[in-house]
Scaffold this active site. Structure first.
Site, PDB file in Angstrom:
ATOM      1  N   ASP A   1      35.635  73.110 108.583  1.00 49.09           N
ATOM      2  CA  ASP A   1      35.354  74.545 108.763  1.00 49.09           C
ATOM      3  C   ASP A   1      34.678  74.721 110.113  1.00 49.09           C
ATOM      4  O   ASP A   1      33.777  73.949 110.473  1.00 49.09           O
ATOM      5  CB  ASP A   1      34.447  75.051 107.630  1.00 49.09           C
ATOM      6  CG  ASP A   1      34.418  76.570 107.538  1.00 49.09           C
ATOM      7  OD1 ASP A   1      34.309  77.234 108.593  1.00 49.09           O
ATOM      8  OD2 ASP A   1      34.490  77.098 106.409  1.00 49.09           O
ATOM      9  N   ASP A   2      35.091  75.747 110.854  1.00 50.05           N
ATOM     10  CA  ASP A   2      34.520  75.933 112.190  1.00 50.05           C
ATOM     11  C   ASP A   2      33.165  76.643 112.161  1.00 50.05           C
ATOM     12  O   ASP A   2      32.483  76.692 113.192  1.00 50.05           O
ATOM     13  CB  ASP A   2      35.484  76.720 113.082  1.00 50.05           C
ATOM     14  CG  ASP A   2      35.737  78.127 112.561  1.00 50.05           C
ATOM     15  OD1 ASP A   2      36.033  78.258 111.366  1.00 50.05           O
ATOM     16  OD2 ASP A   2      35.642  79.089 113.346  1.00 50.05           O
TER      17      ASP A   2
ATOM     18  N   ASP B   1      39.269  75.056 105.585  1.00 50.47           N
ATOM     19  CA  ASP B   1      39.254  76.496 105.839  1.00 50.47           C
ATOM     20  C   ASP B   1      40.556  76.924 106.510  1.00 50.47           C
ATOM     21  O   ASP B   1      41.144  76.168 107.292  1.00 50.47           O
ATOM     22  CB  ASP B   1      38.057  76.857 106.724  1.00 50.47           C
ATOM     23  CG  ASP B   1      37.852  78.361 106.818  1.00 50.47           C
ATOM     24  OD1 ASP B   1      37.923  79.030 105.770  1.00 50.47           O
ATOM     25  OD2 ASP B   1      37.624  78.862 107.933  1.00 50.47           O
TER      26      ASP B   1
ATOM     27  N   ASP C   1      36.952  38.332  74.149  1.00 50.88           N
ATOM     28  CA  ASP C   1      37.494  37.227  73.357  1.00 50.88           C
ATOM     29  C   ASP C   1      37.306  37.528  71.866  1.00 50.88           C
ATOM     30  O   ASP C   1      36.213  37.921  71.426  1.00 50.88           O
ATOM     31  CB  ASP C   1      36.786  35.912  73.702  1.00 50.88           C
ATOM     32  CG  ASP C   1      37.515  34.707  73.139  1.00 50.88           C
ATOM     33  OD1 ASP C   1      38.473  34.240  73.780  1.00 50.88           O
ATOM     34  OD2 ASP C   1      37.125  34.259  72.043  1.00 50.88           O
ATOM     35  N   ILE C   2      38.379  37.340  71.094  1.00 51.06           N
ATOM     36  CA  ILE C   2      38.314  37.592  69.646  1.00 51.06           C
ATOM     37  C   ILE C   2      37.490  36.490  68.980  1.00 51.06           C
ATOM     38  O   ILE C   2      37.748  35.294  69.184  1.00 51.06           O
ATOM     39  CB  ILE C   2      39.723  37.644  69.026  1.00 51.06           C
ATOM     40  CG1 ILE C   2      40.550  38.750  69.695  1.00 51.06           C
ATOM     41  CG2 ILE C   2      39.640  37.871  67.521  1.00 51.06           C
ATOM     42  CD1 ILE C   2      41.994  38.793  69.235  1.00 51.06           C
TER      43      ILE C   2
ATOM     44  N   ASP D   1      49.406  37.110  65.412  1.00 46.44           N
ATOM     45  CA  ASP D   1      50.088  37.984  66.367  1.00 46.44           C
ATOM     46  C   ASP D   1      49.838  39.453  66.053  1.00 46.44           C
ATOM     47  O   ASP D   1      49.682  40.275  66.957  1.00 46.44           O
ATOM     48  CB  ASP D   1      51.597  37.701  66.361  1.00 46.44           C
ATOM     49  CG  ASP D   1      51.957  36.391  67.043  1.00 46.44           C
ATOM     50  OD1 ASP D   1      51.053  35.792  67.677  1.00 46.44           O
ATOM     51  OD2 ASP D   1      53.115  35.953  66.937  1.00 46.44           O
TER      52      ASP D   1
ATOM     53  N   GLU E   1      43.615  34.248  72.732  1.00 42.13           N
ATOM     54  CA  GLU E   1      42.943  35.429  72.181  1.00 42.13           C
ATOM     55  C   GLU E   1      41.986  36.063  73.178  1.00 42.13           C
ATOM     56  O   GLU E   1      41.107  36.839  72.801  1.00 42.13           O
ATOM     57  CB  GLU E   1      42.184  35.051  70.906  1.00 42.13           C
ATOM     58  CG  GLU E   1      41.019  34.103  71.089  1.00 42.13           C
ATOM     59  CD  GLU E   1      41.393  32.625  70.991  1.00 42.13           C
ATOM     60  OE1 GLU E   1      40.525  31.831  70.613  1.00 42.13           O
ATOM     61  OE2 GLU E   1      42.563  32.282  71.279  1.00 42.13           O
TER      62      GLU E   1
END
Length: 457
Positions: A9-10, A53, A329-330, A348, A374
């Protein structure tokens, strides 16, 4: 959400006012007083959004916008034109020059921040698509993943309205852009909407604001419509409805009396965002060789992670963004595989469900990977340490709080995960170091009770 904003914007007072407003919301702000300097700063700083602008000396906002959009380096940066309230012609001209949206003077803070947040979200998705395009090319593919995103959007749009004059006006505008409009009267059963495939919904709240918001929530709740964006048409003086709509998950709003150019701008933005999100979720299966997809869980695999994490890492260093890496991690998974009568087929089933729940907890521009066995990894981009821990805990709870369905008795089992959480360091860090630190945090979680998140100090 924060980001980098360039204001062009000026007029010095306008610059300082916008700079103060944006900094109060923790945005990083760059400023320029003319179009030439603005283009230069845009290339150097690569902001997430530009507020531009219209009326400026040397080159005006329209020419500046056109130059930015024609340059491959800056074409993906969203541009919001700042126009006078009465200058309808400026809005049309701005959109034709490639502007993504516009706001009017005097600038309302509420509308400003809604526009900025929405378009920065678009930029994040666009940037992730670019990175995946680079990774895809490293696997021998051509860089055409983003090309499809710039093609004209010919979408199906639902309009819920009973104002005959307004319906006619909206229909003509949207069809001129190549879209198909399906009109629903608010008295029709909402279930009928599910019979249609559509990409966006527009709901007029002037018919009955409570009813309109309730219908919007019900559409969002439809199983196959959760990610379809919704725009509400709302009276320009009714900020209560605007705020309530955004709080309940409405994606955007357009003010009444209706400015059709404003509606077109919002529509383009949300349809583009949906296309980017759909590409990030599904495009991988069509566009990238199956060698980088884990065929069981449909997540990316280790090979893809090893290539793409380096790309993400370099981009984050350049932008000084944060990456958080979660190793998931499971717990006690071997007991599932080894249980008589269950074996690997039930294992699975568990892996697939855990993968799905992880995907539900991360953003489309994050990266979810099956690292092996896993173990999973989630790479969270452009985030904070605190948000990383929040997401990790969300994943842990999502998996632990609801039993996972299996195809044999007892038809549902409790499963938990342990998660290690590490954050990228800008000095002397590497993708390998980040993975190793996350793995160390995972080890602590496993050896101190499991079913927990352990983060770096």
């Amino acid at each position: 959400m924060t980001g980098k904003v360039l204001v062009i914007d000026d007029l010095e007072p306008n610059l300082r006012l916008l700079e103060a407003k944006l900094k109060s919301e923790y945005y990083t702000v760059y400023t320029a007083t003319n179009g030439y300097d603005g283009i230069k700063i845009a290339k150097e700083k690569m902001p997430d959004i530009i507020l531009l602008d219209v009326m400026m000396p040397q080159i005006d906002g329209f020419t500046t916008c056109k130059k930015l959009k024609e340059d491959e380096q800056t074409a993906g940066i969203p541009i919001v034109m700042v126009t006078a309230l009465t200058e309808q012609e400026d809005r049309v001209k701005g959109l034709n020059c490639g502007a993504d949206d516009f706001i009017t003077k005097p600038i309302d803070e509420f509308h400003l921040f809604v526009r900025v947040r929405s378009l920065i979200r678009i930029k994040e998705l666009f940037d992730e698509l670019k990175l995946r395009d680079i990774t895809y090319s490293n696997f021998g593919g051509s860089k055409n993943f983003l090309k499809s995103q710039t093609e004209k959007l010919n979408s199906k749009i639902i309009l819920i309205d009973d104002d005959v004059f307004e319906i006619k006006k909206i229909k003509a505008a949207l069809e001129s852009e190549g879209h198909t409009l399906i009109v629903f009267n608010p008295d029709q059963p909402l279930e009928k909407i599910q019979e249609h495939d559509f990409d966006l919904v527009i709901v007029n709240t002037l018919l009955d604001e409570e009813r309109a918001l309730r219908m919007s929530v019900e559409i969002k709740g439809m199983t196959n419509k959760k990610r379809v964006p919704i725009i509400i048409l709302v009276d320009e003086s009714d900020k209560k409805v605007m705020l309530k709509g955004l709080q309940i998950g409405i994606d955007d709003y357009v003010l009444e009396p209706l400015d059709i150019n404003e509606l077109l701008a919002r529509t383009r933005t949300l349809l583009r965002r949906k296309k980017y999100q759909d590409s990030l979720r599904h495009g991988i299966e069509d566009s990238i060789n199956a060698s980088v997809i884990d065929q069981l869980t449909k997540l990316y695999n280790r090979r893809y992670l090893e290539t793409h994490l380096g790309t993400i890492f370099e981009e984050a260093k350049q932008k000084k963004d944060r990456i958080v890496l979660l190793t998931i991690d499971i717990d006690n998974f071997k007991k599932i595989n080894d249980r008589p009568g269950w074996g690997h087929s039930i294992g699975d089933e568990v892996l697939k469900e855990v993968a799905d729940r992880i995907k539900q907890c991360v953003r489309d521009n994050d990266l979810a990977v099956r690292h092996g066995g896993e173990e999973f990894i989630a790479v969270l981009t452009n985030t904070t340490v605190e948000n990383g821990t929040i997401v990790a805990e969300r994943i842990r709870k999502k998996i632990a709080d609801t039993p996972i369905k299996i195809s044999v008795e007892p038809y549902g089992i409790d499963v938990t995960v342990s998660i290690g959480d590490a954050v990228m360091r800008h000095e002397g860090d590497s993708p390998e170091d980040l993975i190793n630190r996350s793995d160390e945090m995972l080890y602590k979680a496993k050896t101190t009770g499991k079913n927990k998140v352990v983060s770096e100090e």
